[in-house]
Design a protein around this motif. Structure first.
Motif, PDB file in Angstrom:
ATOM      1  N   MET A   1     109.631  29.046  19.874  1.00  0.00           N
ATOM      2  CA  MET A   1     109.006  28.162  20.820  1.00  0.00           C
ATOM      3  C   MET A   1     107.500  28.387  20.767  1.00  0.00           C
ATOM      4  O   MET A   1     107.032  29.500  20.607  1.00  0.00           O
ATOM      5  N   GLU A   2     106.785  27.292  20.916  1.00  0.00           N
ATOM      6  CA  GLU A   2     105.333  27.360  20.847  1.00  0.00           C
ATOM      7  C   GLU A   2     104.724  26.609  22.032  1.00  0.00           C
ATOM      8  O   GLU A   2     105.171  25.515  22.375  1.00  0.00           O
ATOM      9  N   PHE A   3     103.712  27.203  22.647  1.00  0.00           N
ATOM     10  CA  PHE A   3     102.961  26.554  23.719  1.00  0.00           C
ATOM     11  C   PHE A   3     101.623  26.107  23.142  1.00  0.00           C
ATOM     12  O   PHE A   3     100.897  26.908  22.565  1.00  0.00           O
ATOM     13  N   VAL A   4     101.297  24.828  23.317  1.00  0.00           N
ATOM     14  CA  VAL A   4     100.040  24.290  22.812  1.00  0.00           C
ATOM     15  C   VAL A   4      99.255  23.712  23.996  1.00  0.00           C
ATOM     16  O   VAL A   4      99.602  22.649  24.519  1.00  0.00           O
ATOM     17  N   GLY A  27     109.670  23.192  20.457  1.00  0.00           N
ATOM     18  CA  GLY A  27     110.819  24.008  20.072  1.00  0.00           C
ATOM     19  C   GLY A  27     111.552  24.673  21.225  1.00  0.00           C
ATOM     20  O   GLY A  27     112.296  25.620  20.998  1.00  0.00           O
ATOM     21  N   ALA A  28     111.373  24.178  22.433  1.00  0.00           N
ATOM     22  CA  ALA A  28     112.082  24.779  23.571  1.00  0.00           C
ATOM     23  C   ALA A  28     113.525  24.316  23.585  1.00  0.00           C
ATOM     24  O   ALA A  28     113.813  23.146  23.369  1.00  0.00           O
ATOM     25  N   GLY A  29     114.425  25.222  23.819  1.00  0.00           N
ATOM     26  CA  GLY A  29     115.836  24.881  23.918  1.00  0.00           C
ATOM     27  C   GLY A  29     116.308  24.737  25.356  1.00  0.00           C
ATOM     28  O   GLY A  29     117.353  24.162  25.615  1.00  0.00           O
ATOM     29  N   ILE A  75     106.612  30.452  31.912  1.00  0.00           N
ATOM     30  CA  ILE A  75     106.122  29.423  32.840  1.00  0.00           C
ATOM     31  C   ILE A  75     105.192  28.465  32.107  1.00  0.00           C
ATOM     32  O   ILE A  75     104.256  28.879  31.426  1.00  0.00           O
ATOM     33  N   VAL A  76     105.466  27.162  32.262  1.00  0.00           N
ATOM     34  CA  VAL A  76     104.646  26.142  31.610  1.00  0.00           C
ATOM     35  C   VAL A  76     103.989  25.190  32.612  1.00  0.00           C
ATOM     36  O   VAL A  76     103.154  24.371  32.222  1.00  0.00           O
ATOM     37  N   ARG A  77     104.342  25.287  33.883  1.00  0.00           N
ATOM     38  CA  ARG A  77     103.786  24.408  34.919  1.00  0.00           C
ATOM     39  C   ARG A  77     103.988  25.064  36.269  1.00  0.00           C
ATOM     40  O   ARG A  77     105.015  25.708  36.493  1.00  0.00           O
ATOM     41  N   LEU A  78     103.016  24.891  37.184  1.00  0.00           N
ATOM     42  CA  LEU A  78     103.083  25.560  38.476  1.00  0.00           C
ATOM     43  C   LEU A  78     102.434  24.691  39.557  1.00  0.00           C
ATOM     44  O   LEU A  78     101.375  24.123  39.335  1.00  0.00           O
ATOM     45  N   THR A  79     103.095  24.606  40.701  1.00  0.00           N
ATOM     46  CA  THR A  79     102.529  23.926  41.868  1.00  0.00           C
ATOM     47  C   THR A  79     102.555  24.880  43.047  1.00  0.00           C
ATOM     48  O   THR A  79     103.578  25.510  43.318  1.00  0.00           O
ATOM     49  N   SER A  80     101.420  24.983  43.737  1.00  0.00           N
ATOM     50  CA  SER A  80     101.311  25.821  44.938  1.00  0.00           C
ATOM     51  C   SER A  80     101.130  24.918  46.151  1.00  0.00           C
ATOM     52  O   SER A  80     100.370  23.949  46.105  1.00  0.00           O
ATOM     53  N   TYR A  81     101.821  25.273  47.209  1.00  0.00           N
ATOM     54  CA  TYR A  81     101.690  24.583  48.487  1.00  0.00           C
ATOM     55  C   TYR A  81     101.080  25.582  49.458  1.00  0.00           C
ATOM     56  O   TYR A  81     101.695  26.604  49.766  1.00  0.00           O
ATOM     57  N   LEU A  82      99.874  25.299  49.913  1.00  0.00           N
ATOM     58  CA  LEU A  82      99.122  26.215  50.760  1.00  0.00           C
ATOM     59  C   LEU A  82      99.070  25.669  52.186  1.00  0.00           C
ATOM     60  O   LEU A  82      98.780  24.494  52.384  1.00  0.00           O
ATOM     61  N   VAL A 122     105.398  28.461  46.130  1.00  0.00           N
ATOM     62  CA  VAL A 122     105.071  28.192  44.729  1.00  0.00           C
ATOM     63  C   VAL A 122     106.324  27.745  44.011  1.00  0.00           C
ATOM     64  O   VAL A 122     107.375  28.390  44.124  1.00  0.00           O
ATOM     65  N   GLU A 123     106.217  26.634  43.258  1.00  0.00           N
ATOM     66  CA  GLU A 123     107.312  26.225  42.386  1.00  0.00           C
ATOM     67  C   GLU A 123     106.822  26.230  40.950  1.00  0.00           C
ATOM     68  O   GLU A 123     105.644  25.971  40.696  1.00  0.00           O
ATOM     69  N   VAL A 124     107.711  26.579  40.040  1.00  0.00           N
ATOM     70  CA  VAL A 124     107.342  26.659  38.631  1.00  0.00           C
ATOM     71  C   VAL A 124     108.361  25.936  37.765  1.00  0.00           C
ATOM     72  O   VAL A 124     109.514  25.745  38.166  1.00  0.00           O
ATOM     73  N   THR A 125     107.899  25.567  36.588  1.00  0.00           N
ATOM     74  CA  THR A 125     108.765  25.095  35.519  1.00  0.00           C
ATOM     75  C   THR A 125     108.580  26.052  34.366  1.00  0.00           C
ATOM     76  O   THR A 125     107.452  26.421  34.014  1.00  0.00           O
ATOM     77  N   ALA A 126     109.689  26.501  33.793  1.00  0.00           N
ATOM     78  CA  ALA A 126     109.651  27.439  32.673  1.00  0.00           C
ATOM     79  C   ALA A 126     110.421  26.845  31.500  1.00  0.00           C
ATOM     80  O   ALA A 126     111.324  26.027  31.688  1.00  0.00           O
ATOM     81  N   ALA A 127     110.043  27.240  30.299  1.00  0.00           N
ATOM     82  CA  ALA A 127     110.720  26.779  29.088  1.00  0.00           C
ATOM     83  C   ALA A 127     111.077  27.968  28.232  1.00  0.00           C
ATOM     84  O   ALA A 127     110.340  28.948  28.171  1.00  0.00           O
ATOM     85  N   GLY A 128     112.214  27.881  27.588  1.00  0.00           N
ATOM     86  CA  GLY A 128     112.652  28.986  26.744  1.00  0.00           C
ATOM     87  C   GLY A 128     113.374  28.517  25.516  1.00  0.00           C
ATOM     88  O   GLY A 128     113.725  27.386  25.361  1.00  0.00           O
TER      89      GLY A 128
END
Length: 128
Positions: A1-4, A27-29, A75-82, A122-128
């Motif tokens: 997997m590659e992060f660009v 290449g994330a599965g 982690i590839v994306r993150l949202t914070s609620y303050l 905080v919510e996140v999106t992760a890829a693997g």
């Protein structure tokens, strides 16, 4: 997997040092969408203040990611609620420390939380 990372410098406002505009994942599965995570201890009690809640949030996120055989490196994306705009700097510092300086697309929103004792979510999106 590659992060660009995609962080154009012309035609759009500049990103600050703690995030990028977009992250391409090649290449994330698997994708993992983590619900908003609060600064609560295992008994469901909120941390005493902002710093403690941020520590608990990132501890909780690590446990949730580990349950899917992932780490904060996924982690590839993150949202914070303050709850308050004044929490933005501490939240950014906690995120930067938790991610080891790795920059991902982020959004911070000032919102009323469901419980007055919850200062950040905080919510996140992760890829693997």
């Amino acid at each position: 997997m590659e992060f660009v990372p995609h962080n154009p410098t012309e035609g759009v406002y500049a990103a600050t040092d703690d995030y990028v505009h977009a992250m391409e994942v090649r290449g994330a599965g698997r994708l993992l969408f983590v619900a908003g995570t609060m600064g609560l201890d295992p008994a469901g009690k909120p941390g005493a203040g902002l710093e403690e809640q941020l520590e608990l949030i990132w501890s909780n996120i690590r446990v949730i990611l580990a349950s899917a055989d992932m780490t904060v490196d996924n982690i590839v994306r993150l949202t914070s609620y303050l709850r308050e705009p004044a929490y933005a700097e501490a939240n950014a510092a906690a995120r930067t420390a938790a991610l080891g300086g790795r920059r991902v697309p982020t959004t911070a929103i000032v919102a009323t939380t469901l419980d007055n004792d919850w200062l950040v979510e905080v919510e996140v999106t992760a890829a693997g």
